[in-house]
Design a protein around this motif. Structure first.
Motif, short mmCIF file in Angstrom:
data_model
loop_
_atom_site.label_atom_id
_atom_site.label_comp_id
_atom_site.label_asym_id
_atom_site.label_seq_id
_atom_site.Cartn_x
_atom_site.Cartn_y
_atom_site.Cartn_z
N GLY A 107 10.01 -14.52 68.42
CA GLY A 107 10.33 -15.75 69.13
C GLY A 107 10.73 -15.40 70.55
N HIS A 108 11.06 -16.40 71.34
CA HIS A 108 11.50 -16.13 72.71
C HIS A 108 12.39 -17.25 73.19
CE1 HIS A 108 8.88 -19.11 74.72
NE2 HIS A 108 8.09 -18.86 73.68
N GLU A 109 13.25 -16.93 74.16
CA GLU A 109 14.14 -17.94 74.71
C GLU A 109 13.30 -19.00 75.43
OE1 GLU A 109 16.83 -16.60 77.75
OE2 GLU A 109 15.26 -15.68 78.91
N GLU A 110 13.86 -20.18 75.52
CA GLU A 110 13.22 -21.31 76.20
C GLU A 110 11.85 -21.68 75.61
OE1 GLU A 110 15.04 -23.12 78.26
OE2 GLU A 110 16.63 -21.65 77.95
N CYS A 111 11.71 -21.54 74.30
CA CYS A 111 10.45 -21.88 73.63
C CYS A 111 10.24 -23.39 73.67
CB CYS A 111 10.48 -21.39 72.18
SG CYS A 111 8.97 -21.77 71.27
N GLY A 112 9.13 -23.81 74.24
CA GLY A 112 8.84 -25.23 74.37
C GLY A 112 8.63 -25.92 73.03
N ALA A 113 8.00 -25.25 72.08
CA ALA A 113 7.77 -25.86 70.77
C ALA A 113 9.08 -26.07 70.03
CB ALA A 113 6.82 -24.99 69.95
N VAL A 114 9.96 -25.09 70.05
CA VAL A 114 11.25 -25.23 69.37
C VAL A 114 12.09 -26.28 70.09
CG1 VAL A 114 13.38 -24.04 68.69
CG2 VAL A 114 11.17 -22.89 68.42
N SER A 115 12.02 -26.31 71.41
CA SER A 115 12.73 -27.33 72.18
C SER A 115 12.24 -28.72 71.80
CB SER A 115 12.54 -27.07 73.68
OG SER A 115 13.23 -28.03 74.43
N ALA A 116 10.94 -28.89 71.64
CA ALA A 116 10.38 -30.18 71.24
C ALA A 116 10.85 -30.56 69.84
CB ALA A 116 8.86 -30.13 71.29
N ALA A 117 10.94 -29.59 68.94
CA ALA A 117 11.44 -29.88 67.59
C ALA A 117 12.90 -30.32 67.64
CB ALA A 117 11.28 -28.65 66.70
N LEU A 118 13.69 -29.70 68.50
CA LEU A 118 15.09 -30.10 68.67
C LEU A 118 15.19 -31.52 69.21
CD1 LEU A 118 16.98 -27.02 70.15
CD2 LEU A 118 17.57 -28.27 68.08
N ASP A 168 11.76 -26.06 61.43
CA ASP A 168 12.96 -26.68 60.86
C ASP A 168 14.19 -26.26 61.66
OD1 ASP A 168 15.01 -27.72 59.37
OD2 ASP A 168 14.70 -26.38 57.66
N VAL A 169 14.73 -27.19 62.42
CA VAL A 169 15.93 -26.89 63.20
C VAL A 169 17.08 -27.84 62.84
CG1 VAL A 169 14.72 -25.80 65.13
CG2 VAL A 169 15.01 -28.28 65.11
N LYS A 170 16.96 -28.48 61.69
CA LYS A 170 18.03 -29.40 61.25
C LYS A 170 19.32 -28.62 61.06
CE LYS A 170 14.70 -32.16 58.70
NZ LYS A 170 13.66 -31.15 58.61
N GLY A 171 20.40 -29.16 61.58
CA GLY A 171 21.70 -28.57 61.37
C GLY A 171 22.01 -27.33 62.19
N VAL A 172 21.14 -26.98 63.12
CA VAL A 172 21.40 -25.81 63.97
C VAL A 172 22.58 -26.12 64.87
CG1 VAL A 172 20.49 -24.42 65.88
CG2 VAL A 172 19.02 -24.99 63.96
#
Length: 192
Positions: free
Chosen positions: A101-112, A128-132
């Motif tokens: 993974g990497h910092e500032e990931c656009g896909a993970v940011s979109a999921a958040l 899945d970023v529920k509850g992070v």
């Protein structure tokens, strides 16, 4: 070239240190390319994000034919990605998989964020970023919540790969580990 997983991980760590310290030994010459024309024997698989800021071979200071790289947005492993990973293991002999993974990931940011265009759903629905919460973030994270979400997604992908590969008994299960790349320092942080 087949390497035991412990040897492969040492090479990856040492290569990343050279990269971050600007001591890379680029191995992309005509001579290096010619050496692999007859076939490939990658010693590790990197499952990474397609983000253009994460040049995988450079990050690990490796040359042509050393890594088998599977990339898509958010390092999501769909059926095609799994087939590619299995090809590297079963067909080419790789024994080590790194989910990067990497910092500032656009896909993970979109999921958040929770709201994305419908065309991005095949990627976002697998993150899945529920509850992070940001208390699990690395100390130096510029965006602690996103960094914690990236780590969670990497760890979930590692578990998913271990589970899915264990169901294929034709081969010994490879070592699967997670890592996160820091865009500014160039360093890879190993998660397990």
């Amino acid at each position: 070239m087949n390497l035991r997983s412990d040897e492969a991980l040492i090479r990856l760590r040492e290569g990343n240190a050279r990269f971050a310290e600007e001591r890379s030994s680029a191995r992309f010459s005509a001579e290096h390319r010619a050496a692999v024309v007859g076939g490939q024997r990658p010693w590790a698989v990197i499952v990474g994000c397609s983000d253009s800021r994460v040049p995988v071979e450079a990050v690990f200071d490796v040359g042509v034919g050393e890594l088998f790289v599977v990339r898509n947005a958010g390092h999501v492993v769909d059926d095609a990605g799994l087939a590619s990973i299995r090809f590297a293991i079963e067909g080419l002999g790789a024994r080590t998989i790194v989910v990067l993974g990497h910092e500032e990931c656009g896909a993970v940011s979109a999921a958040l964020a929770g709201s994305t265009p419908a065309w991005l759903a095949p990627v976002i629905d697998r993150i899945d970023v529920k509850g992070v919460d940001s208390s699990n973030a690395p100390a130096d994270a510029e965006n602690p919540l996103l960094a914690a979400a990236v780590d969670r997604h990497v760890e979930n992908t590692v578990l998913e790969l271990k589970r899915r590969l264990a169901s294929h008994r034709e081969h010994e299960n490879p070592t699967v580990v997670g890592a996160a790349y820091n865009l500014s320092s160039g360093l890879v942080r190993w998660l397990n």
